[in-house]
Structure formats: structure tokens, C-alpha cells
Design a protein around this motif. Structure first.
Motif, PDB file in Angstrom:
ATOM      1  N   PRO A 194      45.904   5.673  -3.537  1.00 32.29           N
ATOM      2  CA  PRO A 194      46.709   5.052  -4.601  1.00 32.29           C
ATOM      3  C   PRO A 194      47.575   6.071  -5.344  1.00 32.29           C
ATOM      4  CG  PRO A 194      44.439   4.254  -4.663  1.00 32.29           C
ATOM      5  CD  PRO A 194      44.465   5.391  -3.683  1.00 32.29           C
ATOM      6  N   GLY A 195      48.813   5.701  -5.576  1.00 27.91           N
ATOM      7  CA  GLY A 195      49.724   6.543  -6.330  1.00 27.91           C
ATOM      8  C   GLY A 195      50.449   7.587  -5.513  1.00 27.91           C
ATOM      9  N   ALA A 196      50.108   7.730  -4.240  1.00 31.32           N
ATOM     10  CA  ALA A 196      50.761   8.740  -3.404  1.00 31.32           C
ATOM     11  C   ALA A 196      52.182   8.312  -3.050  1.00 31.32           C
ATOM     12  CB  ALA A 196      49.957   8.983  -2.136  1.00 31.32           C
ATOM     13  N   ASP A 197      53.044   9.291  -2.880  1.00 30.44           N
ATOM     14  CA  ASP A 197      54.404   9.061  -2.414  1.00 30.44           C
ATOM     15  C   ASP A 197      54.402   9.245  -0.902  1.00 30.44           C
ATOM     16  OD1 ASP A 197      57.129   8.611  -2.512  1.00 30.44           O
ATOM     17  OD2 ASP A 197      57.631  10.694  -2.947  1.00 30.44           O
ATOM     18  N   ILE A 198      54.971   8.297  -0.171  1.00 28.69           N
ATOM     19  CA  ILE A 198      54.969   8.337   1.292  1.00 28.69           C
ATOM     20  C   ILE A 198      56.399   8.439   1.790  1.00 28.69           C
ATOM     21  CG2 ILE A 198      54.261   7.179   3.408  1.00 28.69           C
ATOM     22  CD1 ILE A 198      52.202   5.633   1.749  1.00 28.69           C
ATOM     23  N   ILE A 199      56.645   9.465   2.622  1.00 33.05           N
ATOM     24  CA  ILE A 199      57.969   9.672   3.200  1.00 33.05           C
ATOM     25  C   ILE A 199      57.858   9.592   4.712  1.00 33.05           C
ATOM     26  CG2 ILE A 199      59.888  11.286   3.447  1.00 33.05           C
ATOM     27  CD1 ILE A 199      59.070  12.479   0.742  1.00 33.05           C
ATOM     28  N   GLU A 200      58.579   8.647   5.296  1.00 29.63           N
ATOM     29  CA  GLU A 200      58.567   8.481   6.746  1.00 29.63           C
ATOM     30  C   GLU A 200      59.658   9.364   7.351  1.00 29.63           C
ATOM     31  OE1 GLU A 200      57.208   4.790   9.392  1.00 29.63           O
ATOM     32  OE2 GLU A 200      59.105   4.441   8.370  1.00 29.63           O
ATOM     33  N   VAL A 201      59.272  10.140   8.368  1.00 26.79           N
ATOM     34  CA  VAL A 201      60.154  11.112   9.004  1.00 26.79           C
ATOM     35  C   VAL A 201      60.476  10.630  10.418  1.00 26.79           C
ATOM     36  CG1 VAL A 201      60.423  13.546   9.636  1.00 26.79           C
ATOM     37  CG2 VAL A 201      58.979  12.917   7.679  1.00 26.79           C
ATOM     38  N   GLY A 202      61.748  10.681  10.787  1.00 24.84           N
ATOM     39  CA  GLY A 202      62.109  10.226  12.127  1.00 24.84           C
ATOM     40  C   GLY A 202      63.564  10.505  12.435  1.00 24.84           C
ATOM     41  N   ASP A 203      64.109   9.767  13.398  1.00 27.02           N
ATOM     42  CA  ASP A 203      65.511   9.941  13.779  1.00 27.02           C
ATOM     43  C   ASP A 203      66.453   9.637  12.620  1.00 27.02           C
ATOM     44  OD1 ASP A 203      64.747  10.655  16.321  1.00 27.02           O
ATOM     45  OD2 ASP A 203      65.027   8.645  17.166  1.00 27.02           O
ATOM     46  N   HIS A 204      65.986   8.834  11.679  1.00 31.86           N
ATOM     47  CA  HIS A 204      66.778   8.487  10.505  1.00 31.86           C
ATOM     48  C   HIS A 204      66.808   9.613   9.478  1.00 31.86           C
ATOM     49  CE1 HIS A 204      62.550   7.377   9.857  1.00 31.86           C
ATOM     50  NE2 HIS A 204      62.751   7.870   8.654  1.00 31.86           N
ATOM     51  N   GLY A 205      65.926  10.599   9.627  1.00 29.56           N
ATOM     52  CA  GLY A 205      65.796  11.653   8.635  1.00 29.56           C
ATOM     53  C   GLY A 205      64.565  11.426   7.790  1.00 29.56           C
ATOM     54  N   LEU A 206      64.755  11.262   6.491  1.00 30.39           N
ATOM     55  CA  LEU A 206      63.658  11.060   5.543  1.00 30.39           C
ATOM     56  C   LEU A 206      63.905   9.791   4.750  1.00 30.39           C
ATOM     57  CD1 LEU A 206      63.725  14.694   4.121  1.00 30.39           C
ATOM     58  CD2 LEU A 206      61.970  13.814   5.676  1.00 30.39           C
ATOM     59  N   ARG A 207      62.874   8.958   4.603  1.00 26.72           N
ATOM     60  CA  ARG A 207      63.007   7.791   3.742  1.00 26.72           C
ATOM     61  C   ARG A 207      61.652   7.433   3.148  1.00 26.72           C
ATOM     62  NH1 ARG A 207      64.454   3.746   8.690  1.00 26.72           N
ATOM     63  NH2 ARG A 207      62.379   3.606   9.662  1.00 26.72           N
ATOM     64  N   ARG A 208      61.663   7.028   1.901  1.00 23.81           N
ATOM     65  CA  ARG A 208      60.440   6.637   1.227  1.00 23.81           C
ATOM     66  C   ARG A 208      60.087   5.208   1.602  1.00 23.81           C
ATOM     67  NH1 ARG A 208      62.032  10.811  -2.065  1.00 23.81           N
ATOM     68  NH2 ARG A 208      60.216  11.987  -2.829  1.00 23.81           N
ATOM     69  N   VAL A 209      58.803   4.975   1.851  1.00 21.30           N
ATOM     70  CA  VAL A 209      58.339   3.652   2.248  1.00 21.30           C
ATOM     71  C   VAL A 209      57.034   3.337   1.539  1.00 21.30           C
ATOM     72  CG1 VAL A 209      59.430   3.758   4.523  1.00 21.30           C
ATOM     73  CG2 VAL A 209      57.071   4.524   4.243  1.00 21.30           C
ATOM     74  N   ALA A 210      56.731   2.056   1.430  1.00 21.46           N
ATOM     75  CA  ALA A 210      55.425   1.621   0.946  1.00 21.46           C
ATOM     76  C   ALA A 210      54.425   1.723   2.088  1.00 21.46           C
ATOM     77  CB  ALA A 210      55.505   0.189   0.436  1.00 21.46           C
ATOM     78  N   TRP A 211      53.155   1.886   1.763  1.00 20.70           N
ATOM     79  CA  TRP A 211      52.111   2.056   2.770  1.00 20.70           C
ATOM     80  C   TRP A 211      52.129   0.943   3.805  1.00 20.70           C
ATOM     81  CZ3 TRP A 211      47.715  -0.926   3.954  1.00 20.70           C
ATOM     82  CH2 TRP A 211      46.816  -0.305   4.831  1.00 20.70           C
ATOM     83  N   ARG A 212      52.214  -0.305   3.362  1.00 23.85           N
ATOM     84  CA  ARG A 212      52.153  -1.423   4.313  1.00 23.85           C
ATOM     85  C   ARG A 212      53.403  -1.516   5.189  1.00 23.85           C
ATOM     86  NH1 ARG A 212      51.521  -3.447  -0.641  1.00 23.85           N
ATOM     87  NH2 ARG A 212      49.417  -4.112  -0.080  1.00 23.85           N
ATOM     88  N   GLU A 213      54.448  -0.766   4.847  1.00 17.03           N
ATOM     89  CA  GLU A 213      55.666  -0.767   5.663  1.00 17.03           C
ATOM     90  C   GLU A 213      55.685   0.340   6.709  1.00 17.03           C
ATOM     91  OE1 GLU A 213      58.654  -0.306   2.729  1.00 17.03           O
ATOM     92  OE2 GLU A 213      58.572  -2.390   2.040  1.00 17.03           O
ATOM     93  N   LEU A 214      54.683   1.216   6.685  1.00 14.71           N
ATOM     94  CA  LEU A 214      54.631   2.314   7.645  1.00 14.71           C
ATOM     95  C   LEU A 214      54.453   1.801   9.070  1.00 14.71           C
ATOM     96  CD1 LEU A 214      52.362   4.975   5.911  1.00 14.71           C
ATOM     97  CD2 LEU A 214      54.698   5.347   6.726  1.00 14.71           C
ATOM     98  N   GLY A 215      55.152   2.427  10.006  1.00 15.49           N
ATOM     99  CA  GLY A 215      54.989   2.054  11.410  1.00 15.49           C
ATOM    100  C   GLY A 215      53.571   2.254  11.897  1.00 15.49           C
TER     101      GLY A 215
END
Length: 237
Positions: A194-215
Motif C-alpha cells: 500500500p502506498g507504493a509508486d509503481i512505474i511500468e518499464v517497456g518499449d513505451h519508456g516509463l509510465r506510472r500505473v495502478a497495481w491492478r493495471e500491471l501486465g
């Protein structure tokens, strides 16, 4: 919080070479990477560049690129990376600015999954009588004690489900006691903190996402519901 933003200057040449060609590194060079919570998770596929980023952050802060604490920086033969040499920070107010102002005030630890036990042994912390996973947990209990910057690269690699839950508790404690954690991971369990910041890394670069939106969360949810839906494409009949 210790650091609010990491950034680096683009090299004058070799812009198309690794690591400058990696999308997340290009975005770091163009925009920097802001940290908005005491715990930040970088999540992405193998080869996405998340480990490259966390290693460079550790190196820029003065942590040994092989792994270990600030007091043991550059005690190993491993050289700093090209990105780590250029990494700079905007410090957070208070403790962050005090640490940024003086190398002697900087505290922290860089834990790489593949070198963690060697780094701990080098620092005189050698839990030889326990398993690999138990050794990791012993490190969290015995070395992650003081407020500082803790950079982790796939710490879940040696841990069971229940041990990962214990690690979540350690990360939460560190954050509440004034530390900052930056962690590259594949774990949907860790990223649920809880409270963590999540950044998804990929071909798109960097983007912040919610936990339930993670691949990874979506894939694990569907795999556990119906393993055959995945395995039929992998395992020969």
C-alpha cells in the motif's frame, strides 16, 4: 524521502548505442525520473531496462555497483556503468539534502539478486548455516536498519511466497522510519504494498500505473485461473 528526482545528461556521441537506445533511458535523459513515494517499484519484462536504471541510481548515490552498503563503495572490481557515471539527483528536503551534501552522511544498500550473498559476506555478514532465501531475509533483518536509500534488484528471486510477505513488511517499516526504497521487480506480491509508486518499464519508456493495471498482475490472475490457456501454446501435446 531522500531523493525527489534522478536525471542524467545525454552523452555527446553513441546515442544509438546501449544503454542510450533503451526507451526508459532515453526518457530519463529527456525528462528525468521523479519519485513521489517512499517506495517505488520498477516493473517490466526482461531486457526492458529496469535493472539498468536501478543500478545507475545506486551507483550515482555512491553504492557499490557489485552490491553492498555505501561504506563499501567501489570495493569490488566492477566498474561503474556509463549511465551510473552520469546520474545526478535532486535531493528531498531535510534528510535528503543532508545526505546529498556530504558523502559521509549517505547511508544505504544496493542488493543485486545475483551477487547479494557475496556482497554480504564481503561486509562480514555471512549467514552460511541457512538457505539462500533465509540468507536474504537475514540480510533484511540485519543490514536494513538505518534510514537511507535502499536499492533492490529483483529481491524476490530467492524468496518463497511467505518470505516475500515478510519482505513487504521490511519495506513498509523502512518507509515509515524515513528510508527510501527503489526496487526493480517482477513480483505482483511486492508491488501490492500500500502506498507504493509503481512505474511500468517497456518499449513505451516509463509510465506510472495502478497495481491492478500491471501486465504481470493480469497475466498471473489469468494463469492461476486457467494454466492450460497459457501452457497449450508452450507445452507440446
Amino acid at each position: 524521502m531522500i531523493i525527489e528526482r534522478a536525471y542524467a545528461h545525454r552523452p555527446a556521441h553513441d546515442e544509438d548505442a546501449w544503454p542510450w537506445s533503451v526507451p526508459c533511458v532515453r526518457q530519463l535523459l529527456e525528462e528525468g525520473l521523479r519519485f513521489t513515494a517512499p517506495v517505488t517499484f520498477l516493473v517490466g519484462e526482461n531486457g526492458s531496462g529496469k535493472s539498468t536504471l536501478v543500478e545507475a541510481v545506486a551507483e550515482g548515490f555512491g553504492l557499490d555497483p557489485y552490491g553492498g552498503s555505501h561504506d563499501w563503495r567501489y570495493a569490488s572490481p566492477r566498474d561503474k556503468s556509463a549511465l551510473g557515471e552520469r546520474m545526478k539527483f535532486d535531493a528531498a528536503p531535510g534528510r535528503g539534502r543532508r545526505m546529498a551534501a556530504s558523502w559521509s552522511n549517505r547511508k544505504g544498500f544496493f542488493l543485486r539478486a545475483e551477487t547479494a550473498m557475496d556482497a554480504l559476506d564481503r561486509e562480514g555478514f555471512s549467514p552460511d548455516s541457512v538457505s539462500h532465501g533465509e540468507g536474504f531475509l537475514a540480510a533484511f533483518r540485519g543490514k536494513f536498519l538505518h534510514a537511507g536509500l535502499y536499492v533492490l534488484d529483483e529481491p524476490e528471486a530467492a524468496l518463497s511466497f511467505s518470505s516475500c510477505l515478510e519482505l513487504v513488511g521490511h519495506l513498509d517499516r523502512l518507509a515509515k522510519e524515513g528510508s527510501q526504497v527503489i526496487c526493480a521487480t517482477h513480483s505482483p506480491l511486492l508491488t501490492a504494498l500500500p502506498g507504493a509508486d509503481i512505474i511500468e518499464v517497456g518499449d513505451h519508456g516509463l509510465r506510472r500505473v495502478a497495481w491492478r493495471e500491471l501486465g504481470i498482475v493480469d497475466h498471473w490472475r489469468r494463469y492461476l485461473a486457467d494454466p492450460h490457456a497459457y501452457l497449450r501454446h508452450i507445452v507440446e501435446p
